[in-house]
Design an enzyme around this catalytic site. Structure first.
Site, PDB file in Angstrom:
ATOM      1  N   ASP A  75      44.201  32.872  33.973  1.00 28.88           N
ATOM      2  CA  ASP A  75      43.587  34.134  34.353  1.00 28.88           C
ATOM      3  C   ASP A  75      44.725  35.111  34.379  1.00 28.88           C
ATOM      4  OD1 ASP A  75      45.652  33.677  36.214  1.00 28.88           O
ATOM      5  OD2 ASP A  75      44.171  32.681  37.765  1.00 28.88           O
ATOM      6  N   ASP A  92      36.100  26.625  37.808  1.00 32.97           N
ATOM      7  CA  ASP A  92      37.438  25.852  38.182  1.00 32.97           C
ATOM      8  C   ASP A  92      37.646  26.027  39.649  1.00 32.97           C
ATOM      9  OD1 ASP A  92      39.773  28.262  39.238  1.00 32.97           O
ATOM     10  OD2 ASP A  92      38.358  29.092  38.228  1.00 32.97           O
TER      11      ASP A  92
END
EC number: 2.4.2.29
Length: 371
Positions: A90, A265
């Site tokens: 990320d 996730d």
């Protein structure tokens, strides 16, 4: 990156994601490996015991420690962690906001102070890509402007315009770099305001390798979250993977799959494991509770995970009570197996055009009793 859509069942999708280091079947759940490892597990646990093909690492944390240059010199995340599968990283924007008391949002990026030593840093759209290039991530997320909910409409509008601007700037830079093994995903924002979500999709370039629905599970109700996903997912390109960031419970995941999401996730399976909560098909159990002290059965009968094939609830109860480090590993292996099997079974149901009945049966069983 190549994404093949293999089957649909109403809005639910099954596909194959071909990345530089692995082929990933979707829907996929990505275990969270914040610091380059899943907490309490190593690469062998992840790839050989769990069979995980894609895990998430955190750009913010890897940048601050040990530093992306160190990871790059050591061969990138895969060699550094000895993980033969793929990494999604990320952008670090969420951590910059959530871990720092002194965040300053600028038009060119985010200024934040390290939660480790208080040093000041600037994340720009280009900077976070350069960090992720050093990590050699298979999938990289663009820097976005995340808004906690509820939020004023004006703030949401600022967020989507800034996020789209940063995303499109990132895409231009990424094309110049010509790095086909590092795929770039955009992030759609807009809170639970459906018009803002539509505007965010419209402002974001269609040339990304995949698209994430961001800014959810940050204070809104489950119904609001699902309504937002139901509205946003069909607006995204059908031939690109769709990623719902940071969500969530088994119920959330099945609901989102039914709405057309491919990738997930969440820290829930590992965090819950460390805090004594274990997932079973009949709901969650708290292994610290007294009834398990002499329970010689596995966490769940017929579970094929490493832990259930070897150890009893009584042993796990003892390890948790004794604060043994081994407990976290065994509990995390079970919970992650549960999540990975959930999406695997969902995928099989989509391929066989029986997803809705699979979902209904799973949820009826899951909610049938509490331990």
């Amino acid at each position: 990156m190549d994404f093949q859509l293999q089957a649909t069942d109403k809005h639910a999708r099954a596909g194959l994601l071909n990345l530089a280091h692995s082929q990933v079947a979707t829907p996929v759940f990505m275990p969270v490996g914040t610091q380059g490892c899943i907490k309490s597990l190593d690469a062998t646990d992840a790839q050989e015991i769990l069979g995980a093909k894609l895990i998430l690492a955190n750009t913010y944390h890897m940048y601050l420690r040990p530093g992306e240059k160190a990871v790059g010199q050591l061969g990138g995340l895969h060699r550094f962690a000895q993980f033969q599968g793929s990494f999604l990283t990320d952008s670090g924007g969420f951590q910059a906001f959530s871990l720092s008391n002194n965040v300053k949002l600028q038009e060119d990026g985010i200024v934040f102070k390290s939660h480790i030593d208080g040093s000041k840093h600037l994340f720009t759209p280009i900077k976070v890509l350069d960090i992720q290039y050093s990590l050699n991530s298979d999938i990289m997320m663009v820097l976005d402007d995340l808004v906690g909910l509820p939020a004023p409409l004006k703030r949401l509008e600022e967020s989507i315009k800034r996020s789209a601007k940063w995303a499109n700037l990132s895409l231009e830079y990424h094309k110049e770099k010509n790095r086909p093994n590092n795929n770039l995903f955009a992030i759609i924002q807009g809170g639970t305001h459906l018009k803002m979500r539509s505007l965010s999709v419209g402002l974001t370039h269609k040339g990304f390798d995949g698209y994430a629905i961001g800014g959810l599970a940050v204070g809104e109700s489950v119904d609001e979250m699902l309504e937002t996903i139901a509205h946003t997912a069909p607006l995204l390109p059908k031939d690109k993977p769709r990623y719902l960031m940071g969500v969530g419970t088994p119920e959330n995941i099945l609901d989102a799959i039914s709405l057309g999401v491919d990738m997930f996730d969440c820290v829930m399976p590992t965090r819950n494991a460390r805090n004594a909560t274990l997932f079973t098909h009949f709901g969650k159990i708290s292994i610290k509770n007294a009834p398990y002290k002499l329970d010689d059965t596995p966490i769940e009968e017929n579970c094929a995970c490493y832990t259930c094939k070897r150890y009893s609830k009584a042993y796990l109860h003892h390890l948790f009570r004794a604060k043994e480090l081994t407990y976290a590993r065994l509990a995390s292996l079970h919970n992650l197996h549960f999540y990975l099997e959930l999406v695997k079974n969902a995928r099989n149901a989509i391929l066989e055009k029986r997803f809705l009945s699979f979902k209904k049966e799973f949820l009826e069983k899951y909610h049938s009793c509490s331990h």
